[in-house]
Structure formats: structure tokens, C-alpha cells
Enzyme design. Structure first.
Site, PDB file in Angstrom:
ATOM      1  N   ASP A 165      -0.062   5.197   0.837  1.00 55.97           N
ATOM      2  CA  ASP A 165      -0.097   6.102   1.792  1.00 55.97           C
ATOM      3  C   ASP A 165      -0.354   5.388   3.136  1.00 55.97           C
ATOM      4  O   ASP A 165      -1.243   4.582   3.345  1.00 55.97           O
ATOM      5  CB  ASP A 165      -1.559   6.959   1.400  1.00 55.97           C
ATOM      6  CG  ASP A 165      -1.611   7.388  -0.144  1.00 55.97           C
ATOM      7  OD1 ASP A 165      -0.467   7.533  -0.752  1.00 55.97           O
ATOM      8  OD2 ASP A 165      -2.491   7.796  -0.389  1.00 55.97           O
ATOM      9  N   ASP A 191       0.800  -1.214   0.042  1.00 54.38           N
ATOM     10  CA  ASP A 191       0.005   0.152   0.025  1.00 54.38           C
ATOM     11  C   ASP A 191       0.845   1.144   0.125  1.00 54.38           C
ATOM     12  O   ASP A 191       2.003   1.127   0.536  1.00 54.38           O
ATOM     13  CB  ASP A 191      -0.857   0.129   1.361  1.00 54.38           C
ATOM     14  CG  ASP A 191      -1.943   1.321   1.380  1.00 54.38           C
ATOM     15  OD1 ASP A 191      -2.734   1.311   0.426  1.00 54.38           O
ATOM     16  OD2 ASP A 191      -1.715   1.794   2.346  1.00 54.38           O
TER      17      ASP A 191
END
Length: 174
Positions: free
Chosen positions: A14, A12
Site C-alpha cells: 500500500d 511494500d
């Protein structure tokens, strides 16, 4: 053709690779998380491909323009490149939670598409993210899943708040 050992870290973005600022739209505000580049370098040395898989619903919500999303991603890649890290690919879902798409995590489509394109064996891969949807997508795709941050998830194999600790775990599992 996928061969055993063609493995990846599905990451992922952010809150996992960069500081989470909500809906990132300013490339100048992008900051790498401490230790992320070093840990990714270790993973690369251990034979992992590096793949970003990220929900970016700010585009669907009208909070971020597509051009801003592209500029932020270009900045992420440039900052990691300055640290010697290049990604093998990046897959994004730009839909909102109510769009009923098949690519938004926790569904595994982003990971499955990346694995098919890059020839990755999911059985030997790891998904790393800071939200339950990241863990659920990784497990649904058939990878091991690790939670990054302070949340815990029952499907996560481990939870780490620091990249330094996660780097040691990656070494120990390889």
C-alpha cells in the site's frame, strides 16, 4: 540453498505498489501505481524475484476482516497478472502496533522468512517502501533500501517519487 545472485525486490504494497487508501478492504478500489508493473517487469528480466512484505494492522484493529484482506490481495495479484507480473510470494503481518509481535516492520522477520523460504541472497536484494518502517526493516535484514514517495530517510540509499525513475535506478544498479 542460497546462491549469490538469487536476489529479490522486497516490496511494500500500500503506497508502493497500489494507491494507499488507508485500510484497504474493497478489492474494487485497488489501483496500481503508474509505472509499477513496467518497472517490476524490468526487475524480473534482470533476475529479481518479486516479494510483497506488508504490515496490515487493519485486521488486528478490526477495521478489515481477514476475508477482505485476502480479497484485496487477490485483486492486487490479478491486476498485476493482467500486466504480465506474478509475485514469488507475499508475507504479511496482521498484528497491531501494540501486539509486540516479531513480524511487524520495522523488524526484519517478514523479509528474513521470505528470503529463507525462497532462497534469496539478501546482500544482492533491495527493499522498496513508502514508510520509514520499510526502510528500517530492509536495512536490518541486510538489503539495500529505497524510499518510494516524497519522504526521505537517512538509511535509504535513494528516494524516488515515480516508478519510472526507480526503474532506471534498478537498471543502473544491476
Amino acid at each position: 540453498m542460497v546462491r549469490a545472485g538469487d536476489r529479490a525486490l522486497f516490496l511494500d504494497r500500500d503506497g508502493t505498489l497500489i494507491h494507499d487508501v488507508g485500510y484497504p478492504r474493497d478489492p474494487d478500489a485497488v489501483e496500481l501505481l503508474h509505472g509499477a508493473a513496467r518497472a517490476l517487469g524490468v526487475a524480473r528480466e534482470l533476475g529479481f524475484k518479486l516479494v510483497i512484505v506488508s504490515n496490515q494492522s487493519g485486521v488486528a484493529r478490526g477495521v478489515i476482516l481477514p476475508s477482505e484482506a485476502n480479497a484485496v490481495q487477490a485483486r492486487v495479484e490479478a491486476l498485476f497478472a493482467c500486466e504480465g507480473i506474478c509475485f514469488d510470494g507475499a508475507w504479511f503481518c496482521f498484528h497491531g502496533p501494540d501486539d509486540a509481535c516479531d513480524c511487524r516492520k520495522p523488524l526484519p522477520k517478514l523479509i528474513l522468512d521470505a528470503a529463507l523460504t525462497l532462497g534469496i541472497d539478501l546482500r544482492y536484494s533491495i527493499t522498496i517502501g513508502d514508510k520509514p518502517s520499510d526502510i528500517e526493516a530492509g536495512v536490518a535484514a541486510g538489503t539495500r533500501a529505497v524510499m518510494f514517495g516524497n519522504l526521505e530517510h537517512p538509511l535509504a540509499e535513494a528516494t524516488f517519487a515515480r516508478w519510472d525513475d526507480l526503474e532506471h535506478w534498478i537498471r543502473s544498479k544491476s
